[in-house]
Design a protein around this motif. Structure first.
Motif, mmCIF file in Angstrom:
data_model
loop_
_atom_site.group_PDB
_atom_site.id
_atom_site.type_symbol
_atom_site.label_atom_id
_atom_site.label_comp_id
_atom_site.label_asym_id
_atom_site.label_seq_id
_atom_site.Cartn_x
_atom_site.Cartn_y
_atom_site.Cartn_z
ATOM 1 N N GLU A 1 1.010 -1.014 -0.011
ATOM 2 C CA GLU A 1 0.082 -0.105 0.099
ATOM 3 C C GLU A 1 0.900 1.147 -0.144
ATOM 4 O O GLU A 1 1.857 1.306 0.618
ATOM 5 C CB GLU A 1 -0.715 0.057 1.366
ATOM 6 C CG GLU A 1 -1.940 -0.930 1.081
ATOM 7 C CD GLU A 1 -3.041 -0.687 2.205
ATOM 8 O OE1 GLU A 1 -4.142 -1.371 2.163
ATOM 9 O OE2 GLU A 1 -3.086 0.089 3.114
ATOM 10 N N LEU A 2 0.513 2.236 -0.913
ATOM 11 C CA LEU A 2 1.208 3.484 -0.882
ATOM 12 C C LEU A 2 0.284 4.649 -0.614
ATOM 13 O O LEU A 2 -0.682 4.783 -1.048
ATOM 14 C CB LEU A 2 1.887 3.597 -2.142
ATOM 15 C CG LEU A 2 2.724 4.837 -2.440
ATOM 16 C CD1 LEU A 2 3.910 4.739 -3.191
ATOM 17 C CD2 LEU A 2 2.049 6.111 -2.991
ATOM 18 N N VAL A 3 0.752 5.363 0.615
ATOM 19 C CA VAL A 3 -0.021 6.398 1.031
ATOM 20 C C VAL A 3 0.709 7.618 0.730
ATOM 21 O O VAL A 3 1.685 7.893 1.295
ATOM 22 C CB VAL A 3 -0.545 6.359 2.497
ATOM 23 C CG1 VAL A 3 -1.305 7.548 2.920
ATOM 24 C CG2 VAL A 3 -1.491 4.888 2.794
ATOM 25 N N ILE B 1 -6.376 0.991 -7.887
ATOM 26 C CA ILE B 1 -5.827 2.462 -8.066
ATOM 27 C C ILE B 1 -7.084 3.340 -7.665
ATOM 28 O O ILE B 1 -8.056 3.531 -8.199
ATOM 29 C CB ILE B 1 -5.233 2.657 -9.532
ATOM 30 C CG1 ILE B 1 -4.322 1.575 -9.817
ATOM 31 C CG2 ILE B 1 -4.637 4.192 -9.390
ATOM 32 C CD1 ILE B 1 -3.906 1.764 -11.215
ATOM 33 N N GLU B 2 -6.453 4.396 -6.827
ATOM 34 C CA GLU B 2 -7.490 5.461 -6.451
ATOM 35 C C GLU B 2 -7.878 6.392 -7.816
ATOM 36 O O GLU B 2 -7.076 6.789 -8.490
ATOM 37 C CB GLU B 2 -7.086 6.475 -5.299
ATOM 38 C CG GLU B 2 -8.316 7.204 -4.965
ATOM 39 C CD GLU B 2 -7.842 8.025 -3.848
ATOM 40 O OE1 GLU B 2 -8.549 8.603 -2.928
ATOM 41 O OE2 GLU B 2 -6.452 8.291 -3.622
ATOM 42 N N GLN C 1 -5.209 10.580 3.577
ATOM 43 C CA GLN C 1 -6.045 9.781 4.462
ATOM 44 C C GLN C 1 -6.008 8.328 4.108
ATOM 45 O O GLN C 1 -6.355 7.541 4.707
ATOM 46 C CB GLN C 1 -7.346 10.275 4.978
ATOM 47 C CG GLN C 1 -7.124 11.561 5.385
ATOM 48 C CD GLN C 1 -6.164 11.803 6.476
ATOM 49 O OE1 GLN C 1 -6.502 11.139 7.458
ATOM 50 N NE2 GLN C 1 -5.238 13.007 6.557
ATOM 51 N N ARG C 2 -5.826 7.914 2.719
ATOM 52 C CA ARG C 2 -5.942 6.630 2.388
ATOM 53 C C ARG C 2 -5.028 6.230 1.303
ATOM 54 O O ARG C 2 -4.533 7.086 0.745
ATOM 55 C CB ARG C 2 -7.639 6.507 1.664
ATOM 56 C CG ARG C 2 -7.838 7.564 0.451
ATOM 57 C CD ARG C 2 -9.556 7.350 0.400
ATOM 58 N NE ARG C 2 -9.679 8.273 -0.868
ATOM 59 C CZ ARG C 2 -10.316 9.349 -0.427
ATOM 60 N NH1 ARG C 2 -10.661 9.651 0.764
ATOM 61 N NH2 ARG C 2 -10.508 10.159 -1.270
ATOM 62 N N PRO C 3 -4.950 4.935 0.887
ATOM 63 C CA PRO C 3 -3.919 4.618 -0.198
ATOM 64 C C PRO C 3 -4.366 5.246 -1.524
ATOM 65 O O PRO C 3 -5.347 5.317 -1.822
ATOM 66 C CB PRO C 3 -3.921 3.106 0.008
ATOM 67 C CG PRO C 3 -4.504 2.854 1.262
ATOM 68 C CD PRO C 3 -5.586 3.895 1.569
ATOM 69 N N ALA C 4 -3.136 5.572 -2.454
ATOM 70 C CA ALA C 4 -3.459 5.966 -3.554
ATOM 71 C C ALA C 4 -3.480 4.669 -4.572
ATOM 72 O O ALA C 4 -4.058 4.671 -5.667
ATOM 73 C CB ALA C 4 -2.221 6.809 -4.033
ATOM 74 N N LEU C 5 -2.803 3.846 -4.117
ATOM 75 C CA LEU C 5 -2.779 2.286 -4.643
ATOM 76 C C LEU C 5 -2.582 1.164 -3.707
ATOM 77 O O LEU C 5 -1.949 1.506 -2.555
ATOM 78 C CB LEU C 5 -1.731 2.266 -5.808
ATOM 79 C CG LEU C 5 -0.310 2.473 -5.450
ATOM 80 C CD1 LEU C 5 0.367 0.946 -5.121
ATOM 81 C CD2 LEU C 5 0.542 3.006 -6.477
ATOM 82 N N SER C 6 -3.138 0.230 -4.022
ATOM 83 C CA SER C 6 -2.759 -0.953 -3.208
ATOM 84 C C SER C 6 -2.551 -2.558 -4.233
ATOM 85 O O SER C 6 -3.428 -2.486 -5.125
ATOM 86 C CB SER C 6 -3.926 -1.428 -2.316
ATOM 87 O OG SER C 6 -4.073 -2.458 -1.816
#
Length: 380
Positions: free
Chosen positions: A266-268, A301-302, A273-278
């Motif tokens: 996970e990348l924040v 992906i967000e 406040q939430r991951p940009a990607l997982s």
């Protein structure tokens, strides 16, 4: 976080797979590249779209050939890929309704592996076998999972939880690639972010800093602070992480965790406040010696604030991820070749995160079983 060494001793790998004899297996000292993956979990063996209605799809798990087929009712079945009659692969067969018929003598099998029809069977014929092994099977996240271990444990064994896949804020990209290496090399590669020099032509000057790591009997986790200091990078890198990785001077937190036998990244982005990607991934051995694995990945992906932006940038994102994966695949396959040439693991590892995950993989693995004849036919 601090590193916690998992307890020593023999873990779940103390015995061979279901039905096999007990095997002397000293997990803490075993050559990791000779440790087989634990069997009592759900493993993807195909992308759902590859198993079309009325068709058969051939796949494998650690040397066990599996025939997947989707019947008329829409459900997927997983059978040992051989006819109990003449051992011809059932993946060569024909789907009729919810049954699978062997291409050779037209023996028909139900989804539970039992023979349902032998067209020419008469009183003069010898008593036929009951059938072949059927694997518990589930579909989720666009993948077909089988449980190759003890079938009695399948129902109580949970599928991996991927909550972001159901969120309208995110969209998902599916990866499915064969990699010619032992699955452990893949776990080490993703957890050890010190290898970013390998990707310098794709991500530019990306500097990782280990913030902390921890492990227990079934998991190993590392947290990194990533800072991008400029340099030429692929255009898809910035799109992939939204407003995170890709901007000069940006700092983002990446958490990577092996929760046996799966991995998650996970990348924040800084201030988010939430991951940009997982990324969720698992590496499924294909051959009996487990020197080749199939990597399945779900990259979530967000969605950006601007409607349609992600769709426009999708080809750039896929190109970026494919370039990174190609570089990783090249080095892990080189590691596998070195192991085969040297006949042993001569790695001199110093990074505690890799040492953590090696302990986890050893403790939860099983001995690699030599190639053996197919399981005995079911009999009355």
């Amino acid at each position: 976080m601090t590193g916690i060494e998992s307890a020593g001793g023999v873990g779940p790998g103390a015995q061979a797979g279901v039905g096999g004899p007990a095997v002397e297996f000293d997990a803490p000292r075993a050559d990791l590249r000779r440790v087989g993956i634990g069997r009592d979990f759900w493993y993807p063996v195909a992308v759902s779209g590859s198993v079309r209605k009325g068709k058969v799809f051939a796949t494998s798990f650690a040397g066990e050939r599996i025939a997947l087929y989707r019947g008329e009712s829409g459900g997927v079945h997983a059978l040992e890929d051989r006819c109990a009659h003449r051992q011809v692969p059932l993946s060569m067969g024909v789907v009729e309704g919810d049954a699978l018929r062997c291409a050779y003598h037209a023996w028909a099998y139900r989804g539970d592996g039992r023979v349902s029809q032998i067209p020419y069977l008469s009183r003069e014929c010898a008593r036929p076998p009951r059938g072949v092994r059927a694997f518990p099977v589930r579909e989720a996240y666009g993948l077909v999972f089988v449980h190759p271990g003890d079938p009695a444990l399948a129902e109580a064994t949970p599928l991996p939880e991927l909550p972001l896949l159901g969120s309208p804020r995110y969209t998902t990209m599916t990866f499915s690639r064969t990699v010619r290496c032992h699955y452990s090399f893949m776990h080490e590669n993703l957890l050890d972010m010190n290898h970013q020099f390998l990707h310098r032509g794709v991500v530019g000057r990306l500097r990782p800093e280990l913030l902390g790591h921890r492990s227990d009997a079934v998991s190993a986790e590392a947290r990194y602070l990533f800072t991008h200091d400029g340099g030429r990078r692929d255009r898809g890198a910035g799109l992939l992480a939204g407003e995170g990785v890709g901007r000069g001077g940006s700092a983002d937190v990446m958490t990577i965790r092996t929760e046996y036998p799966y991995q998650r990244l996970e990348l924040v982005p800084q201030g988010a406040q939430r991951p940009a990607l997982s990324l969720w991934a698992v590496y499924v051995p294909e051959d009996a010696e487990q020197r080749t694995c199939h990597a399945y990945g779900l990259l979530t992906i967000e969605k950006p604030r601007v409607p349609g932006l992600l769709r426009m940038g999708w080809p750039l994102i896929r190109r970026f991820t494919e370039r990174v994966f190609a570089e990783d695949r090249a080095v892990v396959e080189a590691e596998q070749r070195a192991w085969q040439e040297q006949g042993e693991d001569r790695n001199h590892e110093v990074f505690p995160v890799v040492l953590d995950v090696r302990r986890v993989l050893r403790a939860n693995g099983v001995p690699i079983r030599p190639a053996r004849p197919a399981t005995a036919d079911l009999v009355h």
